[in-house]
Scaffold this active site. Structure first.
Site, PDB file in Angstrom:
ATOM      1  N   ASN A   1       0.860  -1.190   0.000  1.00 18.73           N
ATOM      2  CA  ASN A   1       0.000   0.000   0.000  1.00 18.73           C
ATOM      3  C   ASN A   1       0.898   1.242   0.000  1.00 18.73           C
ATOM      4  O   ASN A   1       1.510   1.561   1.021  1.00 18.73           O
ATOM      5  CB  ASN A   1      -0.884  -0.030   1.259  1.00 18.73           C
ATOM      6  CG  ASN A   1      -1.644   1.269   1.469  1.00 18.73           C
ATOM      7  OD1 ASN A   1      -1.807   2.064   0.550  1.00 18.73           O
ATOM      8  ND2 ASN A   1      -2.119   1.485   2.696  1.00 18.73           N
TER       9      ASN A   1
ATOM     10  N   LYS B   1       0.036   4.237  -0.064  1.00 17.95           N
ATOM     11  CA  LYS B   1      -0.644   5.407   0.523  1.00 17.95           C
ATOM     12  C   LYS B   1      -0.518   6.596  -0.442  1.00 17.95           C
ATOM     13  O   LYS B   1      -0.507   6.381  -1.644  1.00 17.95           O
ATOM     14  CB  LYS B   1      -0.071   5.736   1.909  1.00 17.95           C
ATOM     15  CG  LYS B   1       0.032   4.504   2.817  1.00 17.95           C
ATOM     16  CD  LYS B   1       0.308   4.879   4.226  1.00 17.95           C
ATOM     17  CE  LYS B   1       0.684   3.625   5.014  1.00 17.95           C
ATOM     18  NZ  LYS B   1       0.302   3.724   6.399  1.00 17.95           N
TER      19      LYS B   1
ATOM     20  N   HIS C   1      -9.356   0.911   5.550  1.00 20.21           N
ATOM     21  CA  HIS C   1      -8.018   1.114   6.137  1.00 20.21           C
ATOM     22  C   HIS C   1      -8.164   2.070   7.327  1.00 20.21           C
ATOM     23  O   HIS C   1      -8.993   2.986   7.297  1.00 20.21           O
ATOM     24  CB  HIS C   1      -7.073   1.686   5.084  1.00 20.21           C
ATOM     25  CG  HIS C   1      -5.647   1.731   5.532  1.00 20.21           C
ATOM     26  ND1 HIS C   1      -5.170   2.706   6.372  1.00 20.21           N
ATOM     27  CD2 HIS C   1      -4.598   0.896   5.279  1.00 20.21           C
ATOM     28  CE1 HIS C   1      -3.882   2.476   6.615  1.00 20.21           C
ATOM     29  NE2 HIS C   1      -3.516   1.383   5.957  1.00 20.21           N
TER      30      HIS C   1
ATOM     31  N   GLU D   1      -6.571   4.550   8.248  1.00 21.29           N
ATOM     32  CA  GLU D   1      -6.460   5.981   7.911  1.00 21.29           C
ATOM     33  C   GLU D   1      -7.768   6.491   7.308  1.00 21.29           C
ATOM     34  O   GLU D   1      -8.164   7.634   7.531  1.00 21.29           O
ATOM     35  CB  GLU D   1      -5.264   6.197   6.960  1.00 21.29           C
ATOM     36  CG  GLU D   1      -3.948   6.027   7.711  1.00 21.29           C
ATOM     37  CD  GLU D   1      -2.776   5.537   6.875  1.00 21.29           C
ATOM     38  OE1 GLU D   1      -2.843   5.583   5.637  1.00 21.29           O
ATOM     39  OE2 GLU D   1      -1.783   5.078   7.492  1.00 21.29           O
TER      40      GLU D   1
ATOM     41  N   GLU E   1      -4.865  -5.106  11.028  1.00 26.91           N
ATOM     42  CA  GLU E   1      -3.849  -4.069  11.168  1.00 26.91           C
ATOM     43  C   GLU E   1      -4.087  -3.310  12.470  1.00 26.91           C
ATOM     44  O   GLU E   1      -4.904  -2.368  12.498  1.00 26.91           O
ATOM     45  CB  GLU E   1      -3.933  -3.084  10.001  1.00 26.91           C
ATOM     46  CG  GLU E   1      -3.712  -3.712   8.647  1.00 26.91           C
ATOM     47  CD  GLU E   1      -3.232  -2.664   7.652  1.00 26.91           C
ATOM     48  OE1 GLU E   1      -2.112  -2.805   7.177  1.00 26.91           O
ATOM     49  OE2 GLU E   1      -3.960  -1.705   7.392  1.00 26.91           O
TER      50      GLU E   1
ATOM     51  N   GLY F   1       2.696   2.330  10.687  1.00 25.50           N
ATOM     52  CA  GLY F   1       3.619   3.443  10.474  1.00 25.50           C
ATOM     53  C   GLY F   1       4.389   3.853  11.723  1.00 25.50           C
ATOM     54  O   GLY F   1       5.014   4.911  11.743  1.00 25.50           O
TER      55      GLY F   1
ATOM     56  N   SER G   1       3.798  -2.108  10.318  1.00 28.36           N
ATOM     57  CA  SER G   1       5.263  -2.092  10.441  1.00 28.36           C
ATOM     58  C   SER G   1       5.900  -3.441  10.096  1.00 28.36           C
ATOM     59  O   SER G   1       6.869  -3.847  10.748  1.00 28.36           O
ATOM     60  CB  SER G   1       5.682  -1.609  11.834  1.00 28.36           C
ATOM     61  OG  SER G   1       5.242  -0.274  12.035  1.00 28.36           O
TER      62      SER G   1
HETATM   63  C1  PEP Z   1      -0.524   0.154   6.034  1.00 33.28           C
HETATM   64  O1  PEP Z   1      -0.521   1.274   5.551  1.00 33.28           O
HETATM   65  O2  PEP Z   1      -1.468  -0.606   5.811  1.00 33.28           O
HETATM   66  C2  PEP Z   1       0.612  -0.261   6.861  1.00 33.28           C
HETATM   67  C3  PEP Z   1       0.571  -1.432   7.432  1.00 33.28           C
HETATM   68  O3  PEP Z   1       1.656   0.635   6.989  1.00 33.28           O
HETATM   69  P1  PEP Z   1       3.120   0.332   7.617  1.00 33.28           P
HETATM   70  O4  PEP Z   1       3.596  -0.976   7.018  1.00 33.28           O
HETATM   71  O5  PEP Z   1       3.951   1.489   7.190  1.00 33.28           O
HETATM   72  O6  PEP Z   1       2.946   0.224   9.083  1.00 33.28           O
END
Ligand code: PEP
Length: 254
Positions: free
Chosen positions: A9, A11, A95, A97, A167, A173, A211
């Site tokens: 992803n 973003k 997601h 976000e 997640e 992040g 992460s």
């Molecule tokens: C994500 O945006 O779904 C995500 C898991 O980001 P990151 O791997 O940067 O934590």
């Protein structure tokens, strides 16, 4: 047998150059993998056609969001049909976000899942608890409610187009990852919830996100109920993303 998936992803990051160079490198270096992983690139919508062009047949492409409507006066939105028309096979829904910054509720998630299912795209439905919810001992209950409500519209013949991504919000992040054991426990719990709502739980792929990096992916993917990963930051660096794709063990997940 469940699909093993590693999805990147991007973003709101990237450029035409990244779409060309990173996708070329990922395609070249994952093409020869014999671990059965399906690699998915999820760029900003404006770069989808560039990525589709570079991806060839060995990489799948997805969008980060679709509108919950079929078409009409929804300035700025893109529809599930448009994503399909451009060659996408996947779409993220819910997601964290989107939930936190754009007010996406479970009802909206369910409506988007319905749109995606009706045009045959795979919905990657994202669920996860905040740190406060985890510390209050409510993580499993929060995630169970998101799964039940977000998947409320799925018809009996549409489950093959559903993937769930766990997640934890506190891991996205932040550099903090759930331990492989904690992630496995939540994935097993999600599979239980899927069975409870009448879904073919054993055949639905469950991804972990938060992460995931080259040095922790192997431990996560080794867990029996973790069928792959949703990767944010590390998907923007070809070497890191390829290394995560390589971390998927060979053999079936079932
Ligand atoms: C994500 O945006 O779904 C995500 C898991 O980001 P990151 O791997 O940067 O934590």
């Amino acid at each position: 047998m469940r699909r093993k998936i590693v999805a990147g992803n991007w973003k709101m990051n990237g450029s035409k150059d990244l779409a060309r160079n990173l996708v070329d490198q990922v395609r070249a270096e994952t093409g020869a993998l014999d671990n059965g992983v399906e690699v998915v690139i999820i760029p900003p919508a404006i770069y989808v056609s560039d990525v589709v062009e570079q991806a060839g047949s060995s990489l799948a492409v997805g969008v980060q969001n679709v509108g919950q409507w079929q078409s009409g006066a929804y300035t700025g939105e893109i529809s599930a049909d448009m994503a399909k028309d451009q060659g996408c096979r996947y779409a993220l829904v819910g997601h964290s976000e989107r939930r936190q910054l754009f007010g996406e509720t479970d009802d909206v998630v369910a409506a988007k899942v319905e749109r995606l299912a009706s045009c045959g795209l795979t919905a990657v439905v994202c669920v996860g608890e905040t740190l406060d919810e985890r510390e209050a001992g409510r993580a499993e209950a929060v995630v169970a409610a998101q799964v039940k409500e977000g998947l409320a519209s799925v018809g009996a013949d549409q489950w093959s187009n559903i993937v769930v991504a766990y997640e934890p919000v506190w891991a996205i992040g932040t550099g903090k990852t759930a331990t492989a054991e904690d992630a496995q426990a939540m994935h097993a719990s999600i599979r239980g919830v899927l069975a409870e709502i009448g879904a073919p739980a054993e055949s639905i792929s469950l991804l972990y996100g938060g992460s995931v990096k080259a040095d922790n992916a192997a431990a996560l993917f080794a867990e029996p109920d973790i069928d792959g990963g949703l990767i944010g930051g590390a998907s923007l660096v070809a070497e890191d993303f390829v290394s995560i794709c390589r971390s998927m063990p060979a053999g079936t997940k079932s």
